[in-house]
Design a protein around this motif. Sequence first.
Motif, mmCIF file in Angstrom:
data_model
loop_
_atom_site.group_PDB
_atom_site.id
_atom_site.type_symbol
_atom_site.label_atom_id
_atom_site.label_comp_id
_atom_site.label_asym_id
_atom_site.label_seq_id
_atom_site.Cartn_x
_atom_site.Cartn_y
_atom_site.Cartn_z
ATOM 1 N N LEU A 52 -0.242 21.754 1.429
ATOM 2 C CA LEU A 52 -0.263 20.642 0.783
ATOM 3 C C LEU A 52 1.075 20.395 -0.104
ATOM 4 N N LYS A 53 1.541 21.460 -0.551
ATOM 5 C CA LYS A 53 2.922 21.474 -1.247
ATOM 6 C C LYS A 53 3.949 20.965 -0.454
ATOM 7 N N LYS A 54 3.870 21.517 0.826
ATOM 8 C CA LYS A 54 5.033 20.829 1.796
ATOM 9 C C LYS A 54 5.005 19.482 2.102
ATOM 10 N N VAL A 55 3.677 18.920 2.322
ATOM 11 C CA VAL A 55 3.275 17.564 2.756
ATOM 12 C C VAL A 55 3.874 16.828 1.710
ATOM 13 N N LYS A 56 3.556 17.179 0.346
ATOM 14 C CA LYS A 56 3.731 16.189 -0.727
ATOM 15 C C LYS A 56 5.429 16.207 -1.237
ATOM 16 N N GLU A 57 6.132 17.208 -0.554
ATOM 17 C CA GLU A 57 7.483 17.303 -0.760
ATOM 18 C C GLU A 57 8.046 16.653 0.016
ATOM 19 N N ASP A 58 7.599 16.003 1.215
ATOM 20 C CA ASP A 58 8.389 15.377 2.273
ATOM 21 C C ASP A 58 8.540 13.991 1.672
ATOM 22 N N GLY A 59 9.731 13.335 2.018
ATOM 23 C CA GLY A 59 9.486 12.087 1.380
ATOM 24 C C GLY A 59 9.091 10.854 2.250
ATOM 25 N N GLU A 60 8.350 11.161 3.222
ATOM 26 C CA GLU A 60 7.463 10.216 4.197
ATOM 27 C C GLU A 60 6.140 10.568 4.274
ATOM 28 N N LEU A 61 5.793 11.905 4.416
ATOM 29 C CA LEU A 61 4.683 12.568 4.740
ATOM 30 C C LEU A 61 3.743 12.626 3.454
ATOM 31 N N LYS A 62 4.482 12.500 2.189
ATOM 32 C CA LYS A 62 3.812 12.475 1.020
ATOM 33 C C LYS A 62 2.839 11.330 0.806
ATOM 34 N N LYS A 63 2.914 10.170 1.595
ATOM 35 C CA LYS A 63 2.062 9.169 1.665
ATOM 36 C C LYS A 63 0.577 9.579 1.964
ATOM 37 N N VAL A 64 0.616 10.641 3.138
ATOM 38 C CA VAL A 64 -0.650 11.048 3.446
ATOM 39 C C VAL A 64 -1.705 11.333 2.565
ATOM 40 N N ILE A 67 0.834 -1.143 0.140
ATOM 41 C CA ILE A 67 0.039 -0.021 -0.044
ATOM 42 C C ILE A 67 0.822 1.177 0.109
ATOM 43 N N ASP A 68 2.032 1.250 1.021
ATOM 44 C CA ASP A 68 2.900 2.348 0.998
ATOM 45 C C ASP A 68 3.439 2.818 -0.376
ATOM 46 N N ARG A 69 3.668 1.858 -1.157
ATOM 47 C CA ARG A 69 4.556 2.188 -2.363
ATOM 48 C C ARG A 69 3.467 2.846 -3.490
ATOM 49 N N TYR A 70 2.540 2.406 -3.463
ATOM 50 C CA TYR A 70 1.410 3.143 -4.436
ATOM 51 C C TYR A 70 1.029 4.622 -3.801
ATOM 52 N N TYR A 71 1.131 4.713 -2.528
ATOM 53 C CA TYR A 71 0.611 5.920 -2.197
ATOM 54 C C TYR A 71 1.978 7.065 -2.375
ATOM 55 N N GLU A 72 3.078 6.308 -2.090
ATOM 56 C CA GLU A 72 4.577 7.091 -2.591
ATOM 57 C C GLU A 72 4.683 7.647 -4.110
ATOM 58 N N LEU A 73 4.098 6.491 -4.825
ATOM 59 C CA LEU A 73 3.994 6.756 -6.178
ATOM 60 C C LEU A 73 2.991 8.002 -6.674
ATOM 61 N N GLY A 74 1.945 7.996 -5.606
ATOM 62 C CA GLY A 74 0.995 9.069 -5.896
ATOM 63 C C GLY A 74 -0.403 8.887 -6.244
ATOM 64 N N CYS A 75 -0.790 7.762 -6.036
ATOM 65 C CA CYS A 75 -1.978 7.212 -6.094
ATOM 66 C C CYS A 75 -2.864 8.225 -4.959
ATOM 67 N N SER A 76 -4.255 8.342 -5.766
ATOM 68 C CA SER A 76 -5.115 9.097 -4.911
ATOM 69 C C SER A 76 -5.638 8.332 -3.771
ATOM 70 N N PHE A 77 -5.953 6.864 -3.880
ATOM 71 C CA PHE A 77 -6.565 6.230 -2.849
ATOM 72 C C PHE A 77 -6.164 4.771 -3.335
ATOM 73 N N TYR A 78 -6.064 4.041 -2.438
ATOM 74 C CA TYR A 78 -5.901 2.579 -2.658
ATOM 75 C C TYR A 78 -7.113 1.765 -1.923
ATOM 76 N N MET A 79 -7.916 0.798 -2.859
ATOM 77 C CA MET A 79 -9.119 0.220 -2.325
ATOM 78 C C MET A 79 -8.964 -1.428 -2.835
ATOM 79 N N VAL A 80 -9.422 -2.092 -1.719
ATOM 80 C CA VAL A 80 -9.341 -3.435 -2.174
ATOM 81 C C VAL A 80 -10.593 -4.097 -2.452
ATOM 82 N N LYS A 81 -10.548 -5.006 -3.423
ATOM 83 C CA LYS A 81 -11.813 -5.506 -3.918
ATOM 84 C C LYS A 81 -11.985 -6.697 -2.936
ATOM 85 N N PRO A 82 -13.084 -6.689 -2.037
ATOM 86 C CA PRO A 82 -13.304 -7.835 -1.283
ATOM 87 C C PRO A 82 -13.666 -8.985 -2.026
#
Lengths: 148, 155
Positions: B78-90, A104-119
């Motif tokens: 938003l910009k600051k959060v998304k620039e942070d290596g860890e917080l960007k996941k939020v 899940i982490d990886r996809y949020y890091e890449l910039g997905c808006s949301f991650y949903m699991v199909k039950p």
Amino acid sequence: MTKNMLILIAEDDAGHFELVRRNLWLSCVENDIMHFKDGQEILDFLFDRSNGSKFEGSDRYLLLLDIRMPKVDGGEVLRRIKEDKDLRKIPVIMLTTTDEVGEIDRYYELGCSFYMVKPINYKKFMETVENLGAFLSLESVRVPTIEA
Amino acid sequence: MRTEAVIIIAEPDDSCFSMIKSGLRRAGISNEIIRFCDGQATLDYMFVPDEGGKLEGNREYLLLLEVDLPKTDGAEVLKKVKEDGELKKVPVIMLTSVDDAETVERCHSLGCSMYIVKPGEPDGFSDVIQKIGLFLLSVEIPQINGVERTSGIFE
């Protein structure tokens, strides 16, 4: 939701695609939906615009993206979209069968808006897609246009 | 979204905040909700754990963000959060009274998860919040690791 927004669904499982499409429709999502059967098809649509692609600029898009797909997987598709300065504005919702928590982490890091699991459970699957549909059909959701 | 996830709401208006909170509760969201009234306080909470901030590692966080915030505006947060290596996941959902194409485009470009305009009338607002809440119950939120954060922005 903005009526002139096209919902792109990249999903290799035809049965899942039909379920998602049907339940979005039942949740009053009236937007046009385009189906892509693998990662390469959706990338071609978005990137290879000279080659007969129907991608049109000045339109709004939202992508529902499966992870496990032939040719190019969802993670790679997401990475390519979010690296592009225009296409990155497209909201991408991962919709996947596999509940790989470490992933899940990886996809949020890449910039997905949301991650949903199909039950796995049919009824829960329907509920999940209904909730997604109710959210997407909100009139107050704003998605930017993408320049061609 | 697990019940352990913390929902951070940056909303300066009291009645708006209370409608958001009650709407989420009605949708069945029992998660901890933490509210900030301006952009700077939101950033302090998220970036400076040792200076009054309490953002913990190995927990999930979600941010609902008004654009029109005192001190530091929502787009800047938003910009600051998304620039942070860890917080960007939020995941950051813009929930705002600002409704212009330029801001919508800027926030999507910066990496907001969704941009939602607050409806004018209370009934519509309540309905929107409930639908957001039900959707969030179906979504997986990533944990923030307890790693060092970039501190450059406060120097």
